[in-house]
Motif scaffolding. Sequence first.
Motif, mmCIF file in Angstrom:
data_model
loop_
_atom_site.group_PDB
_atom_site.id
_atom_site.type_symbol
_atom_site.label_atom_id
_atom_site.label_comp_id
_atom_site.label_asym_id
_atom_site.label_seq_id
_atom_site.Cartn_x
_atom_site.Cartn_y
_atom_site.Cartn_z
ATOM 1 N N THR A 181 44.640 30.966 39.191
ATOM 2 C CA THR A 181 45.426 31.237 40.538
ATOM 3 C C THR A 181 45.882 32.653 40.602
ATOM 4 O OG1 THR A 181 46.312 29.034 40.065
ATOM 5 C CG2 THR A 181 47.693 30.320 42.010
ATOM 6 N N GLY A 182 46.180 33.167 39.514
ATOM 7 C CA GLY A 182 46.520 34.555 39.494
ATOM 8 C C GLY A 182 45.562 35.655 40.274
ATOM 9 N N GLN A 183 44.273 35.365 39.678
ATOM 10 C CA GLN A 183 43.267 36.148 39.985
ATOM 11 C C GLN A 183 42.932 35.815 41.436
ATOM 12 O OE1 GLN A 183 40.179 37.632 37.312
ATOM 13 N NE2 GLN A 183 38.462 37.374 39.071
ATOM 14 N N SER A 184 42.442 34.636 41.616
ATOM 15 C CA SER A 184 42.091 34.197 43.210
ATOM 16 C C SER A 184 42.892 34.315 44.019
ATOM 17 C CB SER A 184 41.383 32.813 42.953
ATOM 18 O OG SER A 184 42.371 32.006 42.594
ATOM 19 N N THR A 185 44.218 34.445 43.884
ATOM 20 C CA THR A 185 45.211 34.365 44.825
ATOM 21 C C THR A 185 45.283 35.840 45.389
ATOM 22 O OG1 THR A 185 46.449 32.704 44.215
ATOM 23 C CG2 THR A 185 47.694 34.216 45.756
ATOM 24 N N ILE A 186 45.246 36.766 44.661
ATOM 25 C CA ILE A 186 45.262 38.209 44.759
ATOM 26 C C ILE A 186 43.848 38.516 45.525
ATOM 27 C CG2 ILE A 186 45.282 40.436 43.946
ATOM 28 C CD1 ILE A 186 47.927 39.321 43.530
ATOM 29 N N ASP A 187 42.751 37.982 44.948
ATOM 30 C CA ASP A 187 41.700 38.008 45.696
ATOM 31 C C ASP A 187 41.790 37.555 47.255
ATOM 32 O OD1 ASP A 187 38.780 38.214 45.998
ATOM 33 O OD2 ASP A 187 38.403 36.647 44.824
ATOM 34 N N ILE A 228 44.214 37.355 49.155
ATOM 35 C CA ILE A 228 45.094 38.045 49.921
ATOM 36 C C ILE A 228 44.475 39.320 50.324
ATOM 37 C CG2 ILE A 228 47.158 39.541 49.895
ATOM 38 C CD1 ILE A 228 48.375 37.290 48.243
ATOM 39 N N ILE A 229 43.582 39.856 49.353
ATOM 40 C CA ILE A 229 42.934 41.201 49.443
ATOM 41 C C ILE A 229 41.805 41.162 50.574
ATOM 42 C CG2 ILE A 229 41.659 43.141 48.511
ATOM 43 C CD1 ILE A 229 43.516 42.777 46.018
ATOM 44 N N ARG A 230 41.214 39.850 50.278
ATOM 45 C CA ARG A 230 39.882 39.685 51.114
ATOM 46 C C ARG A 230 40.358 39.692 52.683
ATOM 47 N NH1 ARG A 230 34.959 36.317 48.435
ATOM 48 N NH2 ARG A 230 35.589 36.547 46.328
ATOM 49 N N ALA A 231 41.506 38.685 52.805
ATOM 50 C CA ALA A 231 41.791 38.530 54.082
ATOM 51 C C ALA A 231 42.580 39.727 54.770
ATOM 52 C CB ALA A 231 42.921 37.385 54.086
ATOM 53 N N ARG A 245 47.069 27.496 54.583
ATOM 54 C CA ARG A 245 46.384 26.683 53.686
ATOM 55 C C ARG A 245 46.130 27.657 52.170
ATOM 56 N NH1 ARG A 245 45.846 21.918 55.609
ATOM 57 N NH2 ARG A 245 45.398 21.591 57.896
ATOM 58 N N LEU A 246 45.855 26.897 51.048
ATOM 59 C CA LEU A 246 45.706 27.602 49.912
ATOM 60 C C LEU A 246 44.760 29.019 50.120
ATOM 61 C CD1 LEU A 246 43.577 25.189 49.074
ATOM 62 C CD2 LEU A 246 45.166 24.743 47.502
ATOM 63 N N ILE A 247 45.422 30.254 50.041
ATOM 64 C CA ILE A 247 44.630 31.149 50.276
ATOM 65 C C ILE A 247 43.583 31.560 49.213
ATOM 66 C CG2 ILE A 247 46.249 32.966 49.365
ATOM 67 C CD1 ILE A 247 44.707 33.317 52.656
ATOM 68 N N LEU A 287 41.231 29.576 48.140
ATOM 69 C CA LEU A 287 40.212 29.063 48.529
ATOM 70 C C LEU A 287 39.714 29.315 50.054
ATOM 71 C CD1 LEU A 287 41.137 26.128 46.322
ATOM 72 C CD2 LEU A 287 38.625 26.909 46.513
ATOM 73 N N ALA A 288 40.612 29.688 50.824
ATOM 74 C CA ALA A 288 40.643 29.791 52.363
ATOM 75 C C ALA A 288 39.879 31.107 52.488
ATOM 76 C CB ALA A 288 41.863 29.490 53.070
ATOM 77 N N SER A 289 40.285 32.039 51.834
ATOM 78 C CA SER A 289 39.709 33.302 52.346
ATOM 79 C C SER A 289 38.725 33.995 51.148
ATOM 80 C CB SER A 289 40.723 34.367 52.762
ATOM 81 O OG SER A 289 41.565 34.571 51.549
ATOM 82 N N ALA A 290 38.899 33.350 49.701
ATOM 83 C CA ALA A 290 37.997 33.760 48.680
ATOM 84 C C ALA A 290 37.452 32.489 48.352
ATOM 85 C CB ALA A 290 39.165 34.373 47.639
ATOM 86 N N GLU A 291 37.191 32.606 46.913
ATOM 87 C CA GLU A 291 36.108 31.620 46.558
ATOM 88 C C GLU A 291 36.890 30.497 45.344
ATOM 89 O OE1 GLU A 291 32.257 33.280 45.472
ATOM 90 O OE2 GLU A 291 32.960 34.797 46.287
ATOM 91 N N GLY A 292 38.235 30.596 45.306
ATOM 92 C CA GLY A 292 38.910 29.836 44.454
ATOM 93 C C GLY A 292 38.884 30.314 43.051
ATOM 94 N N HIS A 293 39.043 29.647 41.888
ATOM 95 C CA HIS A 293 39.026 30.305 40.705
ATOM 96 C C HIS A 293 37.740 30.591 40.367
ATOM 97 C CE1 HIS A 293 43.078 28.711 41.010
ATOM 98 N NE2 HIS A 293 43.094 27.566 40.117
ATOM 99 N N PRO A 294 37.564 31.796 39.299
ATOM 100 C CA PRO A 294 36.413 31.932 38.864
ATOM 101 C C PRO A 294 35.695 30.794 37.924
ATOM 102 C CG PRO A 294 37.846 33.746 38.500
ATOM 103 C CD PRO A 294 38.799 32.668 39.143
ATOM 104 N N ALA A 295 34.438 30.849 37.791
ATOM 105 C CA ALA A 295 33.789 29.764 37.275
ATOM 106 C C ALA A 295 34.233 29.749 35.585
ATOM 107 C CB ALA A 295 32.253 30.029 37.195
ATOM 108 N N SER A 296 34.440 30.886 35.101
ATOM 109 C CA SER A 296 34.660 30.635 33.742
ATOM 110 C C SER A 296 36.035 30.000 33.319
ATOM 111 C CB SER A 296 34.540 31.879 32.838
ATOM 112 O OG SER A 296 35.526 33.025 33.252
ATOM 113 N N VAL A 297 36.919 29.878 34.224
ATOM 114 C CA VAL A 297 38.290 29.190 34.113
ATOM 115 C C VAL A 297 38.093 27.767 34.378
ATOM 116 C CG1 VAL A 297 39.684 29.679 36.015
ATOM 117 C CG2 VAL A 297 40.792 29.432 33.833
ATOM 118 N N MET A 298 37.342 27.571 35.439
ATOM 119 C CA MET A 298 36.936 26.185 35.980
ATOM 120 C C MET A 298 36.354 25.418 35.083
ATOM 121 S SD MET A 298 38.639 26.069 38.730
ATOM 122 C CE MET A 298 38.465 24.299 39.017
ATOM 123 N N ASP A 299 35.427 26.202 34.015
ATOM 124 C CA ASP A 299 34.611 25.459 33.017
ATOM 125 C C ASP A 299 35.569 24.718 32.121
ATOM 126 O OD1 ASP A 299 32.638 25.327 31.255
ATOM 127 O OD2 ASP A 299 33.287 26.914 30.025
#
Length: 418
Positions: free
Chosen positions: A189-195, A197-200, A337-339, A341-353
Amino acid sequence: MDYDIKEIKLAAKGRLRIEWAANNMPVLQLIKKRFAKEKPLKDIKIAACLHVTTETAVLMDALKTAGARIRLCASNPLSTQDDVAASLVKDFGIETFSIKGEDTRIYYHHINSALDTKPNITMDDGADLVSSIHKNRQDLIPRILGGTEETTTGVIRLRAMQKDKKLPYPIIAVNDASTKHLFDNRYGTGQSTIDGIIRATNKLIAGCAFVVCGYGFCGKGVAMRAQGMGAKVLVVEVDPLRALEATMDGYEVMPIQEAAKIGDIFLTTTGNTSVIRKEHFSRMRDGAIVGNSGHFNVELDIPALEGLSRKKRTIRDFVDEYTLSDGRRIYLLGEGRLINLASAEGHPASVMDMSFANQALSAEYIVKEYRNLEKQVYAVPLHIDEKIARLKLDSMGIKIDKLTPKQEKYLSSWEEGT
Ligand code: ADE
């Protein structure tokens, strides 16, 4: 094969992106390899309601390899990656029902399509499958062996159902595994949320006043990463222990009523409702940016913001500009909505692993153990959690120590003192 997706022609792009994610999910790949031999989910029907991302596709592939028959729908109207949905249908043969931007009617229609297969296992992210079954589809309950839940918000809802004796079948709280929330909620959440916000917005984080509402693991991750990028981080909390922790972690802690006047960017991660309300919006600076990373879009009182505004326009993708009666502008990200996943790609794969290794092994556990499970919310068994941690460390080439016999004896005795 039945499905409802945006456009099957997007499959080629989705397939490559799924391959990229799979390359970063070594633990799930190892599990898939074993599943291919042992087929522990043979003929088990799974209804999965998850964010339809590349990482979810890798999980679906592993479950199918284990012999499961799956239907997948989205767990949020804005989180679907349409190319992934297309590839799931075309390349992986997974019946998928999800379209990015679907309205509430279609969202629930898709949930019902997933349930129409009469599943044996439900896999939820936010508990919409369980609550839909409880509200409208109780006829399905006798066939269901158990379910899994991915997120904090879902676990809270399910524990509330258990308390009211309304939980229809056993649930494994994947969120509560250490290999899930310590990593996914915090670093993901830390990385993907900042991601997101920045992408949006393409805003510079350095130097801004960044208000984080909620200092659970998600809030901790967002605060840490925002600070790392040079923001001045303010934390808003209701829990005294967490507020104290945030203070000693070096952040300024204050009520939202005060933070509202100061913040440049506001981000909610509380899992609660109406965290930023009319009285807070009306104090914000011109240009304030407001977003949410909690599961549901109730953390920001958007009707209140609309009520305060005389004009609204979409100024960039995922950025709505609200002009208040005195001319101040507030920017709402991703319709609340959860930003990530809305404007970025959610958490990176290596954590979703790790999160999805927990999902896969919990599904296997349900099939083995359902006869011994009650209508309760269960933790992921510790041996599964530890196994995932060891596999992840192995995949990273990290070795750890082992207790000596003397140390083991010391830890299990009470006689030795000074
Ligand atoms: N939740 C947060 N990030 C996710 C991702 N990448 N895939 C599925 N669910 C998620």
